[in-house]
Design a protein around this motif. Structure first.
Motif, PDB file in Angstrom:
ATOM      1  N   ILE A  84     -60.125 -26.596  61.360  1.00 56.01           N
ATOM      2  CA  ILE A  84     -61.293 -26.253  61.071  1.00 56.01           C
ATOM      3  C   ILE A  84     -61.524 -24.674  61.178  1.00 56.01           C
ATOM      4  CG2 ILE A  84     -63.733 -26.460  61.220  1.00 56.01           C
ATOM      5  CD1 ILE A  84     -62.513 -28.672  59.700  1.00 56.01           C
ATOM      6  N   VAL A  85     -61.244 -24.250  62.584  1.00 61.25           N
ATOM      7  CA  VAL A  85     -61.398 -22.883  63.028  1.00 61.25           C
ATOM      8  C   VAL A  85     -60.486 -22.109  62.420  1.00 61.25           C
ATOM      9  CG1 VAL A  85     -60.975 -21.433  64.904  1.00 61.25           C
ATOM     10  CG2 VAL A  85     -62.230 -23.695  65.360  1.00 61.25           C
ATOM     11  N   ALA A  86     -59.223 -22.335  61.925  1.00 61.50           N
ATOM     12  CA  ALA A  86     -58.483 -21.305  61.388  1.00 61.50           C
ATOM     13  C   ALA A  86     -58.497 -21.281  60.030  1.00 61.50           C
ATOM     14  CB  ALA A  86     -56.888 -22.078  61.746  1.00 61.50           C
ATOM     15  N   ARG A  87     -58.983 -22.408  59.143  1.00 65.09           N
ATOM     16  CA  ARG A  87     -59.004 -22.385  57.855  1.00 65.09           C
ATOM     17  C   ARG A  87     -60.343 -23.221  57.497  1.00 65.09           C
ATOM     18  NH1 ARG A  87     -56.177 -18.953  58.478  1.00 65.09           N
ATOM     19  NH2 ARG A  87     -53.781 -18.668  57.914  1.00 65.09           N
ATOM     20  N   PRO A  88     -61.409 -22.652  57.518  1.00 66.12           N
ATOM     21  CA  PRO A  88     -62.546 -23.521  57.404  1.00 66.12           C
ATOM     22  C   PRO A  88     -62.883 -23.844  55.955  1.00 66.12           C
ATOM     23  CG  PRO A  88     -63.074 -21.164  58.011  1.00 66.12           C
ATOM     24  CD  PRO A  88     -61.777 -21.354  58.125  1.00 66.12           C
ATOM     25  N   TYR A  89     -61.986 -23.193  55.115  1.00 65.44           N
ATOM     26  CA  TYR A  89     -61.923 -23.437  53.510  1.00 65.44           C
ATOM     27  C   TYR A  89     -60.889 -24.659  53.353  1.00 65.44           C
ATOM     28  CZ  TYR A  89     -58.917 -19.543  54.742  1.00 65.44           C
ATOM     29  OH  TYR A  89     -58.050 -18.741  55.257  1.00 65.44           O
ATOM     30  N   TRP A  90     -60.267 -25.460  54.192  1.00 67.11           N
ATOM     31  CA  TRP A  90     -59.390 -26.174  54.117  1.00 67.11           C
ATOM     32  C   TRP A  90     -59.320 -27.052  52.722  1.00 67.11           C
ATOM     33  CZ3 TRP A  90     -60.085 -31.297  54.123  1.00 67.11           C
ATOM     34  CH2 TRP A  90     -61.273 -31.910  54.561  1.00 67.11           C
TER      35      TRP A  90
END
Length: 184
Positions: A84-90
């Motif tokens: 979630i932190v690294a890729r909030p647009y996962w």
């Protein structure tokens, strides 16, 4: 000590920052899906689109979308928060995954990162969450997401019994002019 939902929710600052990344740890009261082999699945949180996050044994995190898609997105709760932190647009990475192609997912991640609307706020949230939870950056969040979903064997069903489909979608960033241009 591994990160758990209890440790996270006790950290009000981290919870508030995660809300800015579209993750809430206030689960829905009414069950709207079932998981084969799991009695009374406990939803631990949700996102703004109505999707649910469920912690499965031993620590897998399952995402159930409000649009009939589901899959395990992380092997551990800690990996879930790092994703979630690294890729909030996962979720958009999965939308533009070309049917579950890791190379397409990596292209989508790069294009989506380049088009962040409020990069300063997102970067501040990323830093504050990692710092307040004493977490490291994820090594390969897109690869881990791909592996978790590809290996996902959870069968999620709507209340009428119909099974949900995979989180991998058929689109690629080439189907979206804004993302295609960002990747160029």
């Amino acid at each position: 000590m591994p990160l758990t939902p209890e440790v996270l929710t006790a950290n009000r600052e981290a919870v508030a920052w995660l809300v800015s990344l579209d993750v809430s740890f206030a689960p829905d009261e009414e069950p709207w899906f079932t998981i084969d082999g799991i009695e009374n699945p406990q939803q631990m949180g949700s996102d703004g689109s109505g999707g649910a996050f469920v912690l499965l044994p031993p620590q897998n995190v399952l995402y159930v979308s409000s649009e009939g898609r589901a899959g395990i997105i992380a092997d551990t709760f800690e990996a879930f928060v790092q994703l979630i932190v690294a890729r909030p647009y996962w979720l958009d990475i999965l939308k533009f995954s070309g049917g579950g192609d890791l190379a397409e997912m990596r292209r989508a991640a790069e294009a989506l990162e380049a088009t962040l609307d409020d990069e300063d706020e997102i970067n501040e949230a990323r830093e504050e969450i990692l710092k307040s939870l004493d977490l490291d950056d994820a090594d390969d969040p897109v690869g881990a997401l791909y592996e978790a979903i590809a290996a996902s064997d959870a069968i999620v069903r709507a209340t009428d019994g119909s099974p949900f489909t995979t989180l991998f979608n058929r689109f690629s960033i080439d189907n979206n002019p804004m993302l295609r241009n960002a990747a160029a």
